[in-house]
Scaffold this active site. Structure first.
Site, PDB file in Angstrom:
ATOM      1  N   LYS A 170       0.849  -1.186   0.000  1.00 59.75           N
ATOM      2  CA  LYS A 170       0.000   0.000   0.000  1.00 59.75           C
ATOM      3  C   LYS A 170       0.886   1.238   0.000  1.00 59.75           C
ATOM      4  O   LYS A 170       1.427   1.626   1.022  1.00 59.75           O
ATOM      5  CB  LYS A 170      -0.926   0.039   1.223  1.00 59.75           C
ATOM      6  CG  LYS A 170      -2.006   1.135   1.085  1.00 59.75           C
ATOM      7  CD  LYS A 170      -2.573   1.583   2.407  1.00 59.75           C
ATOM      8  CE  LYS A 170      -1.698   2.599   3.106  1.00 59.75           C
ATOM      9  NZ  LYS A 170      -1.572   3.891   2.353  1.00 59.75           N
ATOM     10  N   GLY A 223       6.259   4.292   9.816  1.00 64.69           N
ATOM     11  CA  GLY A 223       5.384   5.435  10.043  1.00 64.69           C
ATOM     12  C   GLY A 223       5.339   5.812  11.508  1.00 64.69           C
ATOM     13  O   GLY A 223       6.314   5.613  12.240  1.00 64.69           O
ATOM     14  N   SER A 224       4.214   6.321  11.940  1.00 64.20           N
ATOM     15  CA  SER A 224       4.107   6.868  13.289  1.00 64.20           C
ATOM     16  C   SER A 224       4.041   5.765  14.336  1.00 64.20           C
ATOM     17  O   SER A 224       3.578   4.644  14.075  1.00 64.20           O
ATOM     18  CB  SER A 224       2.869   7.755  13.407  1.00 64.20           C
ATOM     19  OG  SER A 224       1.696   6.964  13.403  1.00 64.20           O
ATOM     20  N   GLU A 226       2.034   5.700  16.872  1.00 60.94           N
ATOM     21  CA  GLU A 226       0.641   5.409  17.200  1.00 60.94           C
ATOM     22  C   GLU A 226       0.066   4.345  16.257  1.00 60.94           C
ATOM     23  O   GLU A 226      -0.592   3.399  16.696  1.00 60.94           O
ATOM     24  CB  GLU A 226      -0.193   6.689  17.127  1.00 60.94           C
ATOM     25  CG  GLU A 226       0.115   7.710  18.200  1.00 60.94           C
ATOM     26  CD  GLU A 226       1.443   8.431  17.989  1.00 60.94           C
ATOM     27  OE1 GLU A 226       2.013   8.942  18.980  1.00 60.94           O
ATOM     28  OE2 GLU A 226       1.930   8.470  16.829  1.00 60.94           O
ATOM     29  N   GLY A 228       1.849   2.233  14.414  1.00 55.67           N
ATOM     30  CA  GLY A 228       2.599   0.997  14.623  1.00 55.67           C
ATOM     31  C   GLY A 228       2.075   0.195  15.796  1.00 55.67           C
ATOM     32  O   GLY A 228       1.929  -1.034  15.710  1.00 55.67           O
ATOM     33  N   GLU A 245       9.006   0.208  11.878  1.00 51.53           N
ATOM     34  CA  GLU A 245       9.957   1.305  12.082  1.00 51.53           C
ATOM     35  C   GLU A 245       9.143   2.548  12.407  1.00 51.53           C
ATOM     36  O   GLU A 245       8.412   3.066  11.563  1.00 51.53           O
ATOM     37  CB  GLU A 245      10.810   1.535  10.843  1.00 51.53           C
ATOM     38  CG  GLU A 245      11.901   2.562  11.079  1.00 51.53           C
ATOM     39  CD  GLU A 245      12.654   2.908   9.822  1.00 51.53           C
ATOM     40  OE1 GLU A 245      12.716   4.113   9.488  1.00 51.53           O
ATOM     41  OE2 GLU A 245      13.153   1.987   9.151  1.00 51.53           O
ATOM     42  N   CYS A 278      13.586   9.392   9.446  1.00 48.36           N
ATOM     43  CA  CYS A 278      13.451   8.775  10.766  1.00 48.36           C
ATOM     44  C   CYS A 278      14.780   8.723  11.517  1.00 48.36           C
ATOM     45  O   CYS A 278      14.802   8.745  12.741  1.00 48.36           O
ATOM     46  CB  CYS A 278      12.883   7.368  10.624  1.00 48.36           C
ATOM     47  SG  CYS A 278      13.812   6.329   9.494  1.00 48.36           S
ATOM     48  N   GLU A 374       9.460  13.657  17.940  1.00 48.38           N
ATOM     49  CA  GLU A 374       9.958  13.665  16.571  1.00 48.38           C
ATOM     50  C   GLU A 374       9.248  14.767  15.787  1.00 48.38           C
ATOM     51  O   GLU A 374       8.040  14.717  15.580  1.00 48.38           O
ATOM     52  CB  GLU A 374       9.727  12.309  15.910  1.00 48.38           C
ATOM     53  CG  GLU A 374      10.371  12.204  14.548  1.00 48.38           C
ATOM     54  CD  GLU A 374      10.199  10.830  13.923  1.00 48.38           C
ATOM     55  OE1 GLU A 374      11.146  10.334  13.304  1.00 48.38           O
ATOM     56  OE2 GLU A 374       9.104  10.246  14.076  1.00 48.38           O
TER      57      GLU A 374
END
Length: 475
Positions: A170, A223-224, A226, A228, A245, A278, A374
């Site tokens: 995706k 990604g974030s 939250e 993850g 990650e 990141c 971040e």
């Protein structure tokens, strides 16, 4: 206006809805991309499941050749793909061409490892023979981020395919074009239908459908934190492998015996891709004895950086969206409210586009939002320190643990600090980017699993043990 449809089972079905992709430098539309819904994702997973039954049996040499052909196809279309990458991310064409080359290198690297996916023999008693074999997992799901979409897609898709898995990917809704071009390259390279499927769409719809589909046997997400954690919770009852990650707040530590020119160059690498990385070294710790002189060098480099709307003329690209720009500006304002000083930058330079000036902040408290969270923007925070013990404690005082930099000419000190820093990767005298040959592990809440290198081969396979009785009597 460019148009992109889904890529499912070798076909390009059109869905009812589309996403308009915008150029971050101008916020003008550049393409329309079909938006996958739950039905489209289910169809992609079904196609991948069917393709897996034959793809898993393809011999390593043939799989290797497919990956090499994809690498060659990426290079053949480098200019075209780089232009799409620039249009959707705001990065320079030169930078985007490097991304295409790096993507090709990932496919080449894993093409060379298809014969290394193997088990071992286990010595037992004379009447038994024991061996292990590594088998593919099945359908793997890949949720791709927008900050470096082609490279980050390639680093997980290439090893998944090399190990005999099929893929449903995706692409990010904000930047799907270069990843969709990768799908076209793979199709043109003759990759069997259903082995690689592309379902761009919203995270809450297409992404959630991929995460909740019980036919998916592995998930890779960048990604974030939250999201993850949500993915981890959602699949907790399935015990499938996860590669997560989830960001970083990386320390970059400069000691008084460091090569200051090299360290200053390393410090301003943060501003590559407008700080949307990141592993960026966002927290700069500088020994008190050299602090003022070193910060002068850093400020000089920052103030020589160009911010321009033309992606080929700017040193600091646009942020991905207006909301990202607003968020960065809010972080800077919060730093001022916390008593910090903006030494340079700290402004939105243009009325249009998502640009933000490269910014250096000093005197921020260690518990300020800019010090702890971040930011994902072109903002560097600098801090003084007096001792090794102090700087290690402060560097580790974060929920993240992805990357770190150490600058010193003292080899013993470098080893001491590297041993005490809580990060998956510690660079010494070179804040280098990740490469395919070296693992990219994450500590603490920066993630779980490890991309890159042979660690990816272990991740995308499962070990089976075979133990058999053997009659060794000669007849």
């Amino acid at each position: 206006m460019r148009e992109y449809d889904l890529l499912v089972g070798g076909e390009s079905p059109s869905a009812a809805e589309q996403t308009t992709v915008k150029d971050p430098a101008s916020n003008q539309p550049v393409s329309h991309v079909t938006r996958a819904d739950e039905t489209d994702v289910a169809f992609a997973v079904e196609s991948a499941s069917e393709a897996f039954e034959t793809w898993r049996e393809v011999d390593p040499t043939t799989r290797s050749q497919y990956l090499m052909d994809i690498a060659e196809g990426l290079r053949d279309k480098q200019d075209h793909i780089a232009q799409r990458h620039t249009e959707e991310t705001g990065r320079s064409v030169t930078d985007s061409k490097r991304s295409v080359e790096f993507a090709a290198e990932y496919f080449e690297y894993y093409a060379g490892l298809t014969h290394q996916i193997k088990g071992e023999t286990v010595p037992l008693s004379t009447g038994e023979f024991d061996f292990t074999k590594c088998e593919p997992l099945g359908v793997t799901g890949h949720i791709i981020p927008w900050n470096s979409p082609l490279l980050l897609a390639s680093r997980s898709i290439a090893p998944a395919l090399a190990c005999g898995n099929t893929v449903v990917a995706k692409p990010a809704e904000l930047a799907p074009m270069a990843v969709m071009e990768l799908g076209k390259v793979a199709h043109d390279a003759g990759l069997p239908d259903g082995v690689l499927n592309m379902v761009p769409g919203e995270g809450t719809i297409a992404g959630e459908a991929l995460v909740t589909d019980k036919r998916v046997n592995e998930l890779t997400f960048t990604g974030s934190k939250e999201v993850g954690f949500h993915i981890r919770e959602t699949v907790s009852d399935r015990l499938i492998p996860l590669n997560l990650e989830l960001g970083g707040k990386s320390p970059n530590i400069v000691f008084d015996d460091a090569d200051l020119e090299a360290a200053a160059e390393g410090a301003v690498k943060l501003f590559n891709n407008a700080g949307q990385s990141c592993y960026a070294g966002t927290r700069l710790f500088v020994a008190d004895e050299i602090y003022d002189a070193f910060i002068e060098r850093v400020v000089d480099r920052i103030e020589r950086m160009t911010v321009a709307k033309d992606p080929n003329e700017t040193d600091v690209s646009a942020l991905i969206s207006p909301s990202a720009q607003s968020e960065v500006d809010a972080y800077v304002e919060s730093a001022l409210e916390a008593g910090a000083t903006v030494t340079t930058g700290g402004c939105i330079p243009f009325e249009d586009g998502n640009f933000y000036e490269p910014t250096l902040i000093e005197d921020a408290p260690d518990d300020a939002a800019v010090s702890c969270e971040e930011i994902f923007g072109p903002v560097l925070t600098a801090y003084r320190f007096e001792s090794e013990r102090e700087v290690v404690e402060r560097a580790n005082d974060t929920e993240y643990g992805l990357y770190a930099g150490v600058w010193t000419t003292d080899l013993e000190r470098a080893n001491r600090i590297a041993g005490h820093i809580e990060a998956g990767t510690v660079t010494v005298n070179n804040y280098a980017s990740p490469i395919p040959q070296a693992p990219f592990p994450a500590y603490k809440q920066s993630g779980a699993g490890s991309e890159y290198a042979t660690a990816a081969l272990r991740h995308y396979t499962k070990v089976k043990n075979v133990r058999m009785a053997v009659d060794k009597t000669l007849r």
